[in-house]
Enzyme design. Structure first.
Site, PDB file in Angstrom:
ATOM      1  CB  CYS A   2      -0.865   0.015   1.245  1.00 16.84           C
ATOM      2  SG  CYS A   2      -1.814  -1.474   1.481  1.00 16.84           S
ATOM      3  NE  ARG A  27       4.814   1.443  -1.515  1.00 18.47           N
ATOM      4  CZ  ARG A  27       5.662   1.461  -0.488  1.00 18.47           C
ATOM      5  NH1 ARG A  27       6.828   2.040  -0.619  1.00 18.47           N
ATOM      6  NH2 ARG A  27       5.348   0.939   0.655  1.00 18.47           N
ATOM      7  CD1 TRP A  74      -0.573  -5.474  -3.882  1.00 21.23           C
ATOM      8  CD2 TRP A  74      -0.156  -6.579  -1.989  1.00 21.23           C
ATOM      9  NE1 TRP A  74      -0.093  -6.716  -4.220  1.00 21.23           N
ATOM     10  CE2 TRP A  74       0.161  -7.404  -3.085  1.00 21.23           C
ATOM     11  CE3 TRP A  74       0.032  -7.067  -0.709  1.00 21.23           C
ATOM     12  CZ2 TRP A  74       0.652  -8.695  -2.942  1.00 21.23           C
ATOM     13  CZ3 TRP A  74       0.520  -8.358  -0.560  1.00 21.23           C
ATOM     14  CH2 TRP A  74       0.824  -9.153  -1.666  1.00 21.23           C
ATOM     15  CG  ASN A 100       0.384   2.281   3.716  1.00 18.56           C
ATOM     16  OD1 ASN A 100      -0.667   2.243   3.076  1.00 18.56           O
ATOM     17  ND2 ASN A 100       1.459   2.922   3.300  1.00 18.56           N
ATOM     18  N   GLY A 101      -0.535  -1.025   6.757  1.00 15.83           N
ATOM     19  CA  GLY A 101      -0.261  -1.807   7.962  1.00 15.83           C
ATOM     20  C   GLY A 101      -1.444  -2.692   8.302  1.00 15.83           C
ATOM     21  CD  GLU A 481      14.046 -21.302  -3.876  1.00 21.94           C
ATOM     22  OE1 GLU A 481      13.484 -22.143  -4.589  1.00 21.94           O
ATOM     23  OE2 GLU A 481      13.872 -20.073  -4.017  1.00 21.94           O
ATOM     24  CE  LYS A 485      14.961 -18.046  -6.749  1.00 20.33           C
ATOM     25  NZ  LYS A 485      13.834 -18.610  -6.137  1.00 20.33           N
ATOM     26  CD  GLU A 488      14.287 -18.441 -10.614  1.00 21.06           C
ATOM     27  OE1 GLU A 488      14.231 -18.523  -9.397  1.00 21.06           O
ATOM     28  OE2 GLU A 488      13.278 -18.460 -11.326  1.00 21.06           O
ATOM     29  CG  HIS A 504      23.481 -43.359  -5.198  1.00 16.87           C
ATOM     30  ND1 HIS A 504      23.782 -44.696  -5.040  1.00 16.87           N
ATOM     31  CD2 HIS A 504      23.303 -42.865  -3.954  1.00 16.87           C
ATOM     32  CE1 HIS A 504      23.758 -44.993  -3.749  1.00 16.87           C
ATOM     33  NE2 HIS A 504      23.477 -43.893  -3.067  1.00 16.87           N
ATOM     34  CE  LYS A 603       7.118 -12.522  -8.497  1.00 12.87           C
ATOM     35  NZ  LYS A 603       8.193 -13.317  -7.892  1.00 12.87           N
TER      36      LYS A 603
HETATM   37  C1  F6R Z   1      11.255 -19.209  -8.916  1.00  7.09           C
HETATM   38  C2  F6R Z   1       9.890 -18.829  -9.164  1.00  7.09           C
HETATM   39  C3  F6R Z   1       8.940 -19.830  -9.700  1.00  7.09           C
HETATM   40  C4  F6R Z   1       7.624 -19.785  -8.923  1.00  7.09           C
HETATM   41  C5  F6R Z   1       6.581 -20.720  -9.556  1.00  7.09           C
HETATM   42  C6  F6R Z   1       5.321 -20.746  -8.753  1.00  7.09           C
HETATM   43  O1  F6R Z   1      12.010 -18.156  -8.435  1.00  7.09           O
HETATM   44  O2  F6R Z   1       9.519 -17.704  -8.930  1.00  7.09           O
HETATM   45  O3  F6R Z   1       9.488 -21.112  -9.659  1.00  7.09           O
HETATM   46  O4  F6R Z   1       7.895 -20.165  -7.606  1.00  7.09           O
HETATM   47  O5  F6R Z   1       6.305 -20.286 -10.854  1.00  7.09           O
HETATM   48  O6  F6R Z   1       4.760 -19.480  -8.647  1.00  7.09           O
HETATM   49  P1  F6R Z   1       3.665 -19.156  -7.566  1.00  7.09           P
HETATM   50  O7  F6R Z   1       4.298 -19.298  -6.230  1.00  7.09           O
HETATM   51  O8  F6R Z   1       3.239 -17.749  -7.858  1.00  7.09           O
HETATM   52  O9  F6R Z   1       2.562 -20.139  -7.756  1.00  7.09           O
END
Ligand code: F6R
Length: 608
Positions: A2, A27, A74, A100-101, A481, A485, A488, A504, A603
């Site tokens: 927000c 934001r 938000w 906000n909050g 993970e 990271k 990607e 293995h 995203k």
């Molecule tokens: C990795 C990444 C993706 C998401 C995946 C699921 O950094 O961002 O692997 O984690 O596409 O996305 P959500 O969590 O939005 O369902």
């Protein structure tokens, strides 16, 4: 997240407020609104969606005046719609509040106000503030705001306007940033300097427990006992671009650094340390239903799937309930065993991932209860699940997920405390976990403070072509993970493996060029991991080790050490993942890549 902007002066406020809101768009938000006070009393305009929608509303129904407050929301409490958008007003539309909050005790306050005859029109926590101020109003807006805030628990940055005390904005802060912008015969309030930078670079930052009273003739800062506080004026030298990213070079880095705050937001008002328990209001499952569950299926994609793997261990080890984790894309096309005693936990930052949504619908069709762990309020998964736990991590803009992951793990830990304590977890064990959770924000901060060490390691390995990430137990998902990271955003091939599985197959890859990242905090499997480190070292691999204390047993075996603070075994992933996020980030930056928008990635993956 927000955003707030307010203006009092002699110019027409509408264009200034709309412009300020646009500066806050980065934001993330899902609705917006404005309130102005003029000769006609107090008027509001609100719209769901983008600020252009609000502009359209205002073109048809303009607002005139030179005192106003505005907000981008938000959603946290209630759907993103016009009704829940801010400003929120009291019964007689004489008081408007943007906030906000989170007001943690809003449920009790709402009940009390309703009993006093107040009528509520939104689902928001914010609306209680408008009614509290209305109830306390006795001629002076700042006095009524003080009375209201003294009843409130939680966090806030607020701006308030009243047609009964015109020409004035009152703003206050506790745990949510707010500043006053100083102009010539005009003053601004904003949650983020980006909103007002076009007009002034002179600002006064409010601290927690402080309130600003602004008129076109001047401003004063008071504490919540109405005593004057003297404040210094700061000059902002940053560019707009620097401000939007909070001074960080990329959103991803900003989001990594936000984690002390975001995990605190996920826990806020939910952790009951004394009882080793958690309060999760949105589950929509009775104690009896939770106790009767026979199995849990966790389904998700990508990073969210990794947090699910940690959740599986939590549930089986602490709540003693059979749990499986499924890729959502696989689950939806299998013939899984689901009964009405199955709880399907769906994890998704965006709440819109097509496979995850389809998996949730499939689980529902088969009779399971569904529970969404979602960050984006009002997203499709959040609307369609039977119950949920919002992450409250704020918008994640960098494509690579960072802060959502740690908040997901926290949400899973909260759920485990609840399920575990309803089943067979002792209060002592619950308390141990809950107090360790409380310490995490500060512990993450201590890792972030050592980012330059990680940057130096990134410099050494930025030209590597392959990476291996190895961990065991709770830290095996962290290995996955860390590898995700890196690949990607840096486009370096990376694989995550359970450390003992390496022999293995993947061990064949190891030579003197191969960096191997071990996630080896001092937990129950530490000694086992040390044997795996020896296997790598014997083949000349370069070992980067994330550990929690100096271990002489590692002397001579590791090339680089990144230390994280000590915690209980199950919470290590929340700490050990942070250096891996930073390592991936710095490597990608050093390779000159677009960290926030890596190639081929979106995203939110809303296609199958
Ligand atoms: C990795 C990444 C993706 C998401 C995946 C699921 O950094 O961002 O692997 O984690 O596409 O996305 P959500 O969590 O939005 O369902």
């Amino acid at each position: 997240m927000c955003g707030i902007v307010g203006y009092v002066g002699s110019r027409s406020a509408s264009p200034l407020l709309l412009e300020g809101l646009k500066r806050l768009e980065y934001r993330g938000y899902d609705s917006a609104g404005i309130a102005m006070s003029n000769g006609n009393g107090l008027e509001t305009r609100k719209a769901k969606g983008k600020i252009t929608m609000l502009e359209n509303v205002m073109t048809g129904h303009p607002l005139h005046g030179s005192v106003g407050i505005a907000h981008t929301r938000w959603a946290t409490h209630g759907q993103p719609n016009e009704c829940n958008a801010h400003p929120q007003v009291d019964c007689t539309t004489t008081i408007a509040v943007v906030h906000n909050g989170i007001i943690e005790n809003y449920g009790a306050l709402r009940k009390m106000l309703k009993m006093q005859g107040h009528t509520f029109t939104s689902e928001t926590d914010t609306e209680v503030l408008a009614h509290l101020i209305e109830a306390a109003f006795d001629g002076k807006l700042e006095d009524a705001v003080i009375d209201a805030l003294n009843l409130v628990e939680g966090t806030y940055g607020i701006a308030v306007l009243s047609s009964k005390d015109p020409g004035k904005i009152v703003c206050a802060r506790k745990g949510s940033p707010l500043l006053i912008g100083l102009g010539d015969g005009e003053f601004y309030v904003a949650s983020d300097v980006a909103a007002i930078l076009q007009h002034t670079r002179q600002v006064v930052y409010l601290d927690d427990g402080e309130m600003g009273v602004l008129t076109k003739d001047g401003y004063e800062v008071l504490d919540l006992n109405a005593r004057r506080v003297s404040k210094g004026v700061s000059r902002i030298d940053w560019s707009l671009d620097e401000i939007e990213k909070g001074g960080f070079d990329h959103f991803m880095l900003k989001e990594i650094f936000e984690q002390p705050q975001t995990i605190e937001n996920t826990m806020r008002g939910r952790l009951v340390v004394e009882e080793g328990f958690s309060k999760l209001g949105g589950l929509n499952l009775t104690k009896e239903e939770l106790q009767a569950l026979e199995q849990i299926i966790i389904t998700a994609c990508g990073t969210s799937w990794h947090s699910g793997l940690i959740g599986e261990m939590y549930m089986e080890e602490l709540a003693r309930i059979r749990t499986e984790v499924e890729y959502a894309s696989e689950f939806r096309y299998r013939n899984p065993i689901v009964t009405d005693k199955t709880l399907c936990i769906v994890i998704s930052q965006s709440g819109e991932t097509a496979d995850t949504l389809a998996a949730m619908r499939e689980a529902k069709r088969r009779g399971a209860k569904t529970l969404g762990l979602v960050n984006v309020v009002g997203s499709t998964i959040a609307r369609e699940d039977d119950g949920g736990i919002y992450l409250h991590a704020g918008p994640e803009i960098g494509v690579a997920s960072t802060k959502a992951f740690t908040s997901q793990v926290i949400a899973l830990a909260l759920l485990t405390l609840k399920m575990g304590r309803l089943r067979n977890m002792s209060v002592v064990q619950g308390r141990e976990v809950a107090s360790a959770m409380l310490a995490l924000p500060e512990q993450i901060q201590s890792i972030l403070d050592r980012a330059p060490e990680i940057e130096a390691i990134a410099e050494r390995f930025k030209d590597a072509t392959n990476f291996l990430y190895l961990g065991r137990g709770y830290n095996f998902p962290v290995a996955l993970e860390g590898a995700l990271k890196l690949k990607e955003i840096s486009y370096i091939h990376a694989e995550g493996y359970p450390a003992a599985e390496m022999k293995h197959g993947p061990i064949a890859l190891i030579d003197s060029e191969m960096p191997v990242v071990f996630i080896a905090p001092h937990d129950a499997v530490f000694d086992k991991v040390v044997s795996n480190v020896q296997e790598v070292k014997a083949r000349g691999g370069k070992v980067i080790c994330i550990t929690s204390q100096h271990e002489s047993v590692l002397d001579g075996l590791i090339d680089f050490e990144i230390r994280v603070p000590q915690t209980v075994d199950m919470l290590y992933p929340i700490l050990t993942v942070v250096p891996l996020q930073l390592l991936a980030y710095y490597i990608a930056v050093k390779r000159g890549l677009n960290v926030d928008q890596p190639r081929n990635l979106a995203k939110s993956v809303t296609v199958e």
